[in-house]
Design an enzyme around this catalytic site. Structure first.
Site, PDB file in Angstrom:
ATOM      1  N   THR A 117      -6.373  35.044 -10.050  1.00 10.58           N
ATOM      2  CA  THR A 117      -7.694  34.737  -9.515  1.00 10.58           C
ATOM      3  C   THR A 117      -8.047  35.603  -8.310  1.00 10.58           C
ATOM      4  OG1 THR A 117      -7.455  32.450 -10.254  1.00 10.58           O
ATOM      5  CG2 THR A 117      -9.173  32.895  -8.636  1.00 10.58           C
ATOM      6  N   PRO A 166     -11.412  36.569  -5.372  1.00 10.19           N
ATOM      7  CA  PRO A 166     -12.575  35.934  -4.741  1.00 10.19           C
ATOM      8  C   PRO A 166     -13.840  35.980  -5.594  1.00 10.19           C
ATOM      9  CG  PRO A 166     -11.369  37.212  -3.120  1.00 10.19           C
ATOM     10  CD  PRO A 166     -10.734  37.504  -4.453  1.00 10.19           C
ATOM     11  N   GLU A 219       0.070  26.811 -20.559  1.00 11.22           N
ATOM     12  CA  GLU A 219      -0.322  26.391 -19.211  1.00 11.22           C
ATOM     13  C   GLU A 219      -1.233  25.171 -19.267  1.00 11.22           C
ATOM     14  OE1 GLU A 219      -2.769  28.077 -15.298  1.00 11.22           O
ATOM     15  OE2 GLU A 219      -2.255  29.440 -16.947  1.00 11.22           O
TER      16      GLU A 219
END
Length: 383
Positions: free
Chosen positions: A127, A129, A240
């Protein structure tokens, strides 16, 4: 209550071992870890001593050579509800498989012993910003310099970000979906950890920003094909999401149990509040939702064990169980009345912890998009 049939006797023996261990080594420290914003390194080492870390690793690395997903399910079910900040599932089933499946023999020999012992905590940095759930939008870049790669960029919301000794970093290596996975080690020049991010819940989970400024990554630290990391990340997301689903339902189950205890002890108008029709009906609905969530999750686990779990079905499980968890903890907090709003009551912490479940590992909106595309409702195909 649903009778689950996914486990054998040896799994239940393992469950009792985990439960006994966690009562001594994990739960007594939960309040301290929340205050400190991070679990201890010692609990990772103690989990390693018990053989709980990356159990599928070869015995020559200190592992058990035991690749049965259900043992990690039990770890999630027993530990996650009461100490969700100890991200053992991230280490074992989300990051560890990258090293196990993609790593060279040299890479496994170099890193796996520390990963299995708990000396080296794992994290994955995807990930950014500006990208969120859109892994195709990664801007962190790695440039091939011949005998090494140079990595530049930043990542955010990285779980285990402060404790990690090894981070799998996704970085763009070319055009389109050409993304590589790079093993960045603690201490590499130019690799800097930012602050421990303050969060609504999961207070004991270290979540950090990571910065890469001309980090020199040896060719020996590239995982697999440096142009095909995107496909690899997509393949591992189903597992996941199932691991997430297990934790979500387990926390909902825990909220149900502590609420049952509370409404049988708390009295109003001369009788336990659990005897009122509203309480009975609310708990009946909650029980039904939890059992439905367990049934869906266990179905997906069976599919996964057969190697047949689709991205769409994993997304359904992640979507449904995270939404169930949110509804359950909200209703359970309401049944606690004013006490539920007090931080000293566990239901208050469960409520805060549950809010992230609909966001990480893919938001509910992204899950609906994946499921919708699986139904053939893809706007890109209209023309």
């Amino acid at each position: 209550m649903l009778k689950r049939t996914i486990y054998d006797e040896e799994h239940e023996i393992f469950r009792r071992t985990v439960r006994k261990w966690a009562e001594v080594e994990v739960f007594p420290y939960a309040e301290q870890w929340r205050a400190e914003g991070c679990v201890s390194r010692e609990v990772w080492r103690k989990a390693g001593e018990q053989g709980f870390l990356c159990m599928y690793a070869d015995e020559k690395y200190g592992g058990l050579g035991l690749d049965d997903f259900r043992y990690d399910m039990i770890l999630a079910e027993e530990i996650n509800p009461r100490e969700p900040g100890f991200f053992i599932a991230l280490h074992n089933r989300i990051v560890g498989p990258y090293l196990q499946k993609l790593g060279t023999e040299e890479q496994r020999a170099r890193f796996m012993p520390g990963v299995v012992s708990g000396e080296c905590v794992l994290a994955v940095a995807m990930t950014e910003p500006g990208t969120g759930s859109d892994l195709g939008g990664v801007t962190t870049r790695a440039v091939d310099m011949g005998d090494h790669w140079v990595l530049n960029g930043s990542k955010t919301y990285i779980s285990n970000g402060l404790l990690a000794g090894l981070v799998v970093v996704a970085a763009r290596t070319g055009e389109g979906h050409e993304i590589g996975l790079f093993l960045v080690e603690d201490g590499m020049e130019g690799f800097v950890r930012g602050r421990n991010l303050k969060k609504l819940g999961l207070q004991s989970q270290d979540t950090a920003e990571l910065f890469f400024d001309d980090v020199k990554v040896p060719k020996a630290n590239v995982l697999g094909d440096p142009a095909k990391g995107f496909k690899t990340m997509m393949m591992n997301l189903a597992e996941e999401r199932i691991m997430g689903a297990l934790g979500f339902v387990a926390r909902a189950e825990h909220a149900f149990n502590i609420t049952m205890e509370y409404i049988q002890e708390r009295r109003a108008f001369g009788r336990p509040i659990g005897t009122f029709q509203n309480s009975r009906f609310k708990m009946a609905s909650i029980r039904t939702e939890i059992d439905a969530a367990w049934a869906l999750t266990d179905h997906c686990v069976r599919e996964h064990l057969r190697g047949e779990l689709s991205a769409e079905m994993a997304s359904e499980a992640k979507l449904f169980t995270s939404e169930v968890e949110g509804r359950v903890v909200d209703e359970c907090l309401q049944l606690h009345g004013g006490a539920g709003y007090m931080e000293e009551y566990e239901i208050s912490r469960l409520y805060a912890d549950a809010r992230i479940s609909r966001i990480y590992a893919g938001t509910s909106e992204i899950m609906r998009e994946i499921i919708g595309r699986g139904l053939g409702l893809d706007e890109r195909k209209r023309n």
